[in-house]
Every structure is written in structure tokens, then in C-alpha cells.
Scaffold this motif. Structure first.
Motif, PDB file in Angstrom:
ATOM      1  N   ALA A  67       0.837  -1.191   0.000  1.00 12.10           N
ATOM      2  CA  ALA A  67       0.000   0.000   0.000  1.00 12.10           C
ATOM      3  C   ALA A  67       0.871   1.239   0.000  1.00 12.10           C
ATOM      4  N   GLY A  68       0.253   2.369  -0.302  1.00 13.10           N
ATOM      5  CA  GLY A  68       0.934   3.648  -0.161  1.00 13.10           C
ATOM      6  C   GLY A  68       0.787   4.154   1.257  1.00 13.10           C
ATOM      7  N   GLY A  69       1.815   4.769   1.782  1.00  8.58           N
ATOM      8  CA  GLY A  69       1.760   5.307   3.132  1.00  8.58           C
ATOM      9  C   GLY A  69       1.087   6.675   3.151  1.00  8.58           C
ATOM     10  N   LEU A  70       0.221   6.886   4.134  1.00 10.08           N
ATOM     11  CA  LEU A  70      -0.387   8.198   4.377  1.00 10.08           C
ATOM     12  C   LEU A  70       0.082   8.781   5.698  1.00 10.08           C
ATOM     13  N   ASP A  71       0.239   7.921   6.697  1.00  5.19           N
ATOM     14  CA  ASP A  71       0.779   8.349   7.987  1.00  5.19           C
ATOM     15  C   ASP A  71       2.268   8.638   7.793  1.00  5.19           C
ATOM     16  N   PRO A  72       2.698   9.884   8.046  1.00  9.35           N
ATOM     17  CA  PRO A  72       4.110  10.226   7.792  1.00  9.35           C
ATOM     18  C   PRO A  72       5.098   9.490   8.681  1.00  9.35           C
ATOM     19  N   ASP A  73       4.627   8.839   9.728  1.00 10.57           N
ATOM     20  CA  ASP A  73       5.526   8.089  10.607  1.00 10.57           C
ATOM     21  C   ASP A  73       5.850   6.702  10.069  1.00 10.57           C
ATOM     22  N   LEU A  74       5.109   6.254   9.061  1.00 10.13           N
ATOM     23  CA  LEU A  74       5.297   4.898   8.548  1.00 10.13           C
ATOM     24  C   LEU A  74       6.366   4.866   7.463  1.00 10.13           C
ATOM     25  N   VAL A  86     -12.027   3.516   4.648  1.00 10.45           N
ATOM     26  CA  VAL A  86     -12.743   4.733   4.265  1.00 10.45           C
ATOM     27  C   VAL A  86     -12.793   4.776   2.748  1.00 10.45           C
ATOM     28  N   VAL A  87     -14.018   4.767   2.209  1.00  7.50           N
ATOM     29  CA  VAL A  87     -14.216   4.738   0.761  1.00  7.50           C
ATOM     30  C   VAL A  87     -14.152   6.157   0.226  1.00  7.50           C
ATOM     31  N   THR A  88     -13.394   6.365  -0.848  1.00  5.26           N
ATOM     32  CA  THR A  88     -13.271   7.683  -1.458  1.00  5.26           C
ATOM     33  C   THR A  88     -13.819   7.664  -2.875  1.00  5.26           C
ATOM     34  N   GLY A  89     -13.976   8.841  -3.456  1.00  2.00           N
ATOM     35  CA  GLY A  89     -14.453   8.933  -4.823  1.00  2.00           C
ATOM     36  C   GLY A  89     -15.971   8.978  -4.890  1.00  2.00           C
ATOM     37  N   SER A  90     -16.489   8.817  -6.109  1.00  8.26           N
ATOM     38  CA  SER A  90     -17.928   8.950  -6.336  1.00  8.26           C
ATOM     39  C   SER A  90     -18.726   7.770  -5.808  1.00  8.26           C
ATOM     40  N   LEU A  91     -18.058   6.631  -5.612  1.00  8.29           N
ATOM     41  CA  LEU A  91     -18.757   5.436  -5.135  1.00  8.29           C
ATOM     42  C   LEU A  91     -18.810   5.448  -3.614  1.00  8.29           C
ATOM     43  N   GLN A 120      -2.614  -0.828  14.166  1.00 10.56           N
ATOM     44  CA  GLN A 120      -4.017  -0.989  13.807  1.00 10.56           C
ATOM     45  C   GLN A 120      -4.569   0.389  13.475  1.00 10.56           C
ATOM     46  N   ALA A 121      -5.084   0.549  12.269  1.00  8.12           N
ATOM     47  CA  ALA A 121      -5.576   1.845  11.815  1.00  8.12           C
ATOM     48  C   ALA A 121      -6.441   1.642  10.582  1.00  8.12           C
ATOM     49  N   HIS A 134       1.704  15.526  -1.862  1.00  7.66           N
ATOM     50  CA  HIS A 134       0.610  16.453  -1.560  1.00  7.66           C
ATOM     51  C   HIS A 134      -0.732  15.724  -1.563  1.00  7.66           C
ATOM     52  N   ALA A 135      -0.970  14.907  -2.577  1.00  4.10           N
ATOM     53  CA  ALA A 135      -2.229  14.162  -2.655  1.00  4.10           C
ATOM     54  C   ALA A 135      -2.370  13.205  -1.477  1.00  4.10           C
ATOM     55  N   LYS A 136      -1.269  12.612  -1.055  1.00  3.85           N
ATOM     56  CA  LYS A 136      -1.308  11.724   0.102  1.00  3.85           C
ATOM     57  C   LYS A 136      -1.650  12.507   1.367  1.00  3.85           C
ATOM     58  N   ALA A 137      -1.079  13.699   1.510  1.00  2.00           N
ATOM     59  CA  ALA A 137      -1.354  14.522   2.689  1.00  2.00           C
ATOM     60  C   ALA A 137      -2.818  14.945   2.729  1.00  2.00           C
ATOM     61  N   VAL A 138      -3.380  15.301   1.571  1.00  6.04           N
ATOM     62  CA  VAL A 138      -4.792  15.681   1.507  1.00  6.04           C
ATOM     63  C   VAL A 138      -5.676  14.499   1.896  1.00  6.04           C
ATOM     64  N   LEU A 139      -5.367  13.317   1.371  1.00  9.69           N
ATOM     65  CA  LEU A 139      -6.154  12.129   1.680  1.00  9.69           C
ATOM     66  C   LEU A 139      -6.045  11.769   3.158  1.00  9.69           C
ATOM     67  N   ARG A 140      -4.876  11.924   3.716  1.00  8.12           N
ATOM     68  CA  ARG A 140      -4.668  11.682   5.148  1.00  8.12           C
ATOM     69  C   ARG A 140      -5.539  12.630   5.976  1.00  8.12           C
ATOM     70  N   ALA A 141      -5.577  13.906   5.593  1.00  9.05           N
ATOM     71  CA  ALA A 141      -6.367  14.891   6.324  1.00  9.05           C
ATOM     72  C   ALA A 141      -7.863  14.611   6.203  1.00  9.05           C
ATOM     73  N   GLU A 142      -8.290  14.138   5.026  1.00  8.18           N
ATOM     74  CA  GLU A 142      -9.714  13.892   4.791  1.00  8.18           C
ATOM     75  C   GLU A 142     -10.218  12.628   5.466  1.00  8.18           C
ATOM     76  N   THR A 143      -9.363  11.614   5.565  1.00  4.87           N
ATOM     77  CA  THR A 143      -9.826  10.296   6.025  1.00  4.87           C
ATOM     78  C   THR A 143      -9.241   9.856   7.360  1.00  4.87           C
ATOM     79  N   GLY A 144      -8.064  10.383   7.726  1.00  3.94           N
ATOM     80  CA  GLY A 144      -7.382   9.902   8.920  1.00  3.94           C
ATOM     81  C   GLY A 144      -6.740   8.544   8.728  1.00  3.94           C
TER      82      GLY A 144
END
Length: 251
Positions: A67-74, A86-91, A120-121, A134-144
């Protein structure tokens, strides 16, 4: 293309269905008590493959792979046992599908001896690769969410539709502060095998750099080494306990 290995083990008459994106992930996941399905990093193709099954034919559904990392500590090789998707997008964007808590606890216990960090997250499920920091940071902020992949939302929805337990084990490959080359993210065949010609073409067009490929190869090596160690610890049926009352034969 669908890859299925219908084997049974002591955990029950049906296998755990391992949902993957890459062929290498499917090969690692395969084993006693496991069936695998993958769609080469294409969520819509994966949905169609799952719809095409005569029935679930499984007792639980696990999204497993890198997977891609979103948590900057990982860092590459760190492991996320998903508490939900957390489901993203139009669906059904913004919807959260919960992983089965008893299964989450069992998987975390199985992986307690893993040499890599295990948390566990939540994970985020996306319809297209998240490429830039940047896109990863935005997704992290939106979804946690701590990590992102393109299969977990499909796997979770399939499990929910059939009343089956869902879980996910995802290993960080590209960390939050590292970009994923767009051309390389798409360089997959429908069966999840890497498309070498597409990679070479991206290099020729300079849409990918040799340095970027080297970094990605290093990150991928760390991620797959960790995933292999996790797979060994999970054991038969990917370590998913037989929940008895939740077992449904709806095939």
C-alpha cells in the motif's frame, strides 16, 4: 484475469478469500485455506470479477498486499492491520466500512512477533493511484487513514454484501513523503504482473526516471520482504479465526 486457488484447511469448509492487486501479492497470499483473486490494480475489473463468482464460496474476505503510506511516521515495510476502510471517490465516498473486530484482534496477535512495526488503523480505498506527497497529505487529512490501496474498498463492500467478515493487512511500500511515478503505477497487466515494456517505454519518454525506479525498487523490496514474513506468521487461512456463527454457505 482471475486467479483462484480453492483449497480447504482445518479452519472450515470454505477458504478465506484473499483480494489482491498484484500477481506477486496473490502468490504470497496463496496456501491452505486460501483462495485468491486479483485484477491488476483495477478496482472496476475487480468488482466485475467478484460479481462473476457463482457465490462468495468463502468464509471471510481479506484485502492483502502492499500500500501507499499516508501516515508520515510509517516507513516501507511497516504493517497496517485495518480497523476499517474509508471509501473515497464517487462510489459512496466518505463511507467507512468496518473490519471485523474479532478478526482484527486475532491478526494483530498473529503478527505480534513481526520484525516490522505493526499498527491498527484505518486504510483508505481509492479508485486511482495516489501519486504525489501532496495528494497523500490531503487524503490523510480527509480520512485519517494510515495507508491507501485500490482493493480494500472493493473487498469490504463484497464482504458486507454477503454478510461475511472483512479484514485487511497492508504493508507500506511508498511512504507518505515519496512520489509514485504515474507511468509506473499503471505499468501492470490485467493479471497483476508487471508490464516491463510499459516501464521501458516510460523511461524512453522520460515520464519516469532511473533514480525514481531505483527508489521504488528499494521500497518494494522492503515491503514484499515484510509481507512475506507476515504471511508466514499468519499461517493457514491467513490467520482468520473460524467465527462459527458468521460462517454462511451461500455459494
Amino acid at each position: 484475469m482471475i486467479v483462484v486457488e480453492d483449497t480447504t484447511g482445518p479452519n472450515g469448509p470454505h477458504p478465506v478469500l484473499a483480494v489482491t492487486g498484484l500477481a506477486r501479492e496473490a502468490r504470497l497470499a496463496a496456501g491452505p485455506g486460501v483462495a485468491t483473486v486479483g485484477a491488476g490494480g483495477n478496482p472496476e475489473r475487480l468488482r466485475n470479477l467478484l460479481k462473476g463468482r457463482s457465490g462468495p464460496g468463502c468464509r471471510a474476505v481479506m484485502s492483502i498486499g502492499i500500500a501507499g503510506g499516508l501516515d508520515p511516521d510509517l516507513v516501507p515495510g511497516d504493517v497496517v492491520v485495518a480497523t476499517g476502510v474509508v471509501v473515497t471517490g464517487s462510489l459512496a465516498g466518505g463511507q467507512r466500512l468496518t473490519a471485523h473486530p474479532q478478526v482484527v484482534a486475532a491478526l494483530a496477535q498473529r503478527l505480534a512477533d513481526a520484525p516490522s512495526r505493526v499498527i491498527q488503523a484505518d486504510v483508505a480505498g481509492v479508485e486511482a493511484a495516489v501519486l504525489s506527497p501532496h495528494a497523500k497529505a490531503v487524503l490523510r487529512a480527509e480520512t485519517g487513514a494510515a495507508a491507501v490501496d485500490m482493493e480494500s474498498q472493493v473487498a469490504a463492500a463484497f464482504a458486507e454484501a454477503h454478510g461475511l467478515p472483512f479484514c485487511a493487512v497492508r504493508v507500506v511500500c511508498d511512504p507518505a513523503d515519496r512520489a509514485l511515478p504515474a507511468a509506473i503505477a499503471k505499468a501492470l497487466k490485467p493479471d497483476g504482473e508487471p508490464d516491463i515494456l510499459a516501464v521501458l517505454s516510460a523511461l524512453a519518454r522520460r515520464s519516469a526516471t532511473l533514480g525514481g525506479l531505483v527508489r521504488l525498487a528499494r521500497d518494494s523490496s522492503a515491503a514484499f520482504d515484510s509481507l512475506g514474513r507476515c504471511r508466514a506468521l499468519l499461517g493457514v487461512g491467513l490467520g482468520v479465526p473460524d467465527l462459527g456463527e458468521l460462517l454462511r454457505d451461500v455459494a
